[in-house]
Write a protein that holds these residues in place. Structure first.
Motif, PDB file in Angstrom:
ATOM      1  N   GLU A  90       8.867  -4.702 -48.390  1.00 58.05           N
ATOM      2  CA  GLU A  90       8.798  -3.682 -49.445  1.00 58.05           C
ATOM      3  C   GLU A  90       7.494  -2.895 -49.362  1.00 58.05           C
ATOM      4  O   GLU A  90       7.481  -1.664 -49.484  1.00 58.05           O
ATOM      5  CB  GLU A  90       8.926  -4.360 -50.817  1.00 58.05           C
ATOM      6  N   PHE A 114       7.238   1.185 -48.739  1.00 58.74           N
ATOM      7  CA  PHE A 114       6.576   2.066 -49.706  1.00 58.74           C
ATOM      8  C   PHE A 114       5.384   2.779 -49.066  1.00 58.74           C
ATOM      9  O   PHE A 114       5.202   3.985 -49.253  1.00 58.74           O
ATOM     10  CB  PHE A 114       6.102   1.259 -50.921  1.00 58.74           C
ATOM     11  N   TYR A 153       2.550  -2.129 -56.166  1.00 62.84           N
ATOM     12  CA  TYR A 153       3.778  -2.689 -55.603  1.00 62.84           C
ATOM     13  C   TYR A 153       3.500  -3.849 -54.649  1.00 62.84           C
ATOM     14  O   TYR A 153       4.395  -4.654 -54.379  1.00 62.84           O
ATOM     15  CB  TYR A 153       4.608  -1.610 -54.919  1.00 62.84           C
ATOM     16  N   PRO A 198       8.971  -3.623 -56.146  1.00 63.21           N
ATOM     17  CA  PRO A 198       9.545  -2.303 -56.407  1.00 63.21           C
ATOM     18  C   PRO A 198       9.373  -1.792 -57.830  1.00 63.21           C
ATOM     19  O   PRO A 198       9.219  -0.589 -58.037  1.00 63.21           O
ATOM     20  CB  PRO A 198      11.030  -2.507 -56.071  1.00 63.21           C
ATOM     21  N   HIS A 222       6.501   0.688 -58.393  1.00 65.95           N
ATOM     22  CA  HIS A 222       6.386   1.994 -57.745  1.00 65.95           C
ATOM     23  C   HIS A 222       6.869   3.085 -58.694  1.00 65.95           C
ATOM     24  O   HIS A 222       7.811   2.906 -59.451  1.00 65.95           O
ATOM     25  CB  HIS A 222       7.211   2.031 -56.452  1.00 65.95           C
ATOM     26  N   ARG A 231      12.432   3.082 -55.571  1.00 68.52           N
ATOM     27  CA  ARG A 231      12.292   1.658 -55.868  1.00 68.52           C
ATOM     28  C   ARG A 231      13.656   0.984 -55.997  1.00 68.52           C
ATOM     29  O   ARG A 231      13.810  -0.192 -55.651  1.00 68.52           O
ATOM     30  CB  ARG A 231      11.440   1.438 -57.107  1.00 68.52           C
ATOM     31  N   SER A 282      14.688  -9.909 -56.636  1.00 72.32           N
ATOM     32  CA  SER A 282      13.943  -9.333 -55.523  1.00 72.32           C
ATOM     33  C   SER A 282      13.758 -10.307 -54.382  1.00 72.32           C
ATOM     34  O   SER A 282      13.147  -9.990 -53.374  1.00 72.32           O
ATOM     35  CB  SER A 282      12.565  -8.865 -56.002  1.00 72.32           C
ATOM     36  N   SER A 335       6.597  -3.698 -64.990  1.00 65.35           N
ATOM     37  CA  SER A 335       5.968  -2.738 -64.104  1.00 65.35           C
ATOM     38  C   SER A 335       4.463  -2.904 -64.113  1.00 65.35           C
ATOM     39  O   SER A 335       3.862  -3.245 -65.101  1.00 65.35           O
ATOM     40  CB  SER A 335       6.325  -1.312 -64.549  1.00 65.35           C
TER      41      SER A 335
END
Length: 215
Positions: free
Chosen positions: A30, A34, A134, A139, A142, A148, A191, A206
Motif C-alpha cells: 500500500e 501511494f 498511510y 488506506p 490517504h 484509497r 486490510s 483516519s
C-alpha cells in the motif's frame, strides 16, 4: 577498522520497514502504491496500475526503494492491480525487509510477530510523525478517497486468510501464515493488517493526510 553491531534502537528505520511493522507485506505494498502514484510514477485507473513513461526520460520519477522498483517493473504497460499486489507482497524485496527486521530483533523469527522492541519502534515512528500517515494507518489515512478504495481492495478478501492457513497446515504441519496475530494482525481483517489501536496495531480511523490527491 573495528565494526560493531548496530542495535535496532540506534538504526533509523525507513518508511517501508515501518510499514512492515505496522501492517506486514500488505502495508508495504500500500505504501509503495501511494508513494508512486503521489509522485506521478504510476497511474491507477480502476483495477489497473501502469508505470508512467515520461517523455523526459526514465529518471523523471526516480524510484529510491527496491519495493517501488518492483512495482514499476511489474506493470510497464499496465496490469491488473491484483496481480501486481500478489507479486510484490510475495517478492524478494518484501522478504528482504522481513529478514532485516528479524535480524534487528523487531520481529520474532518463528512467526514474524512484533517484539517489544518492534512495538517500541512503531510507537516512536508514530510519535515522530515524519512519515506519511498511510505508512502507519493504511488506506484510510490517504486523502484521495477514490484511490484509497482501490488500494484497499488489494487486501486478501475477508475469510480467505484463514482458508489459506488451513490449506497450508494441511499440506505442512509446520506451515505458518498467521503473521503477527498475537499483536493484532488478522489475515481476515479488512486490510489484512493490524486491527488494534494500541502501539503495534492498526486503527481504521483516519490519520493525518499523507500524500497527494484529493477527493
Amino acid at each position: 577498522m573495528i565494526w560493531r553491531h548496530v542495535s535496532a534502537a540506534e538504526r533509523r528505520l525507513d518508511a517501508y520497514e515501518v510499514a512492515y511493522l505496522a501492517g506486514g507485506p500488505q502495508r508495504v505494498l500500500e505504501t509503495a502504491l501511494f508513494a508512486l502514484r503521489d509522485r506521478g510514477a504510476v497511474t491507477v485507473v480502476g483495477p489497473r496500475v501502469r508505470a508512467v513513461e515520461d517523455a523526459d526520460g526514465p529518471d523523471e520519477h526516480p524510484s529510491e526503494h527496491p519495493v517501488e522498483r518492483a512495482v514499476l517493473a511489474s506493470c510497464p504497460r499496465g496490469r491488473s492491480l491484483t496481480v501486481v499486489a500478489k507479486a510484490v507482497r510475495g517478492g524478494p524485496e518484501v522478504a528482504e525487509i522481513e529478514r532485516g527486521l528479524v535480524s534487528l530483533g523487531l520481529l520474532t523469527r518463528a512467526r514474524h510477530r512484533l517484539t517489544p522492541a518492534g512495538r517500541s519502534q512503531l510507537k516512536a515512528a508514530r510519535e515522530e510523525a515524519t512519515l506519511p500517515a498511510y505508512v502507519l494507518d493504511g488506506p484510510a489515512a490517504h486523502r484521495d478517497r477514490r484511490l484509497r478504495r482501490i488500494v484497499a481492495g488489494t487486501a486478501i478478501p475477508a475469510g480467505l486468510g484463514r482458508s489459506l492457513i488451513r490449506m497450508g497446515r494441511a499440506a505442512d504441519p509446520d506451515y505458518d501464515y498467521d503473521y503477527g496475530s498475537e499483536d493484532g494482525h488478522d489475515p481476515d481483517s479488512a486490510s489484512g493488517t493490524h486491527s488494534s489501536s494500541e502501539p503495534g496495531g492498526f486503527s481504521c480511523g483516519s490519520g493525518g493526510g499523507g500524500g497527494g490527491g484529493s477527493d
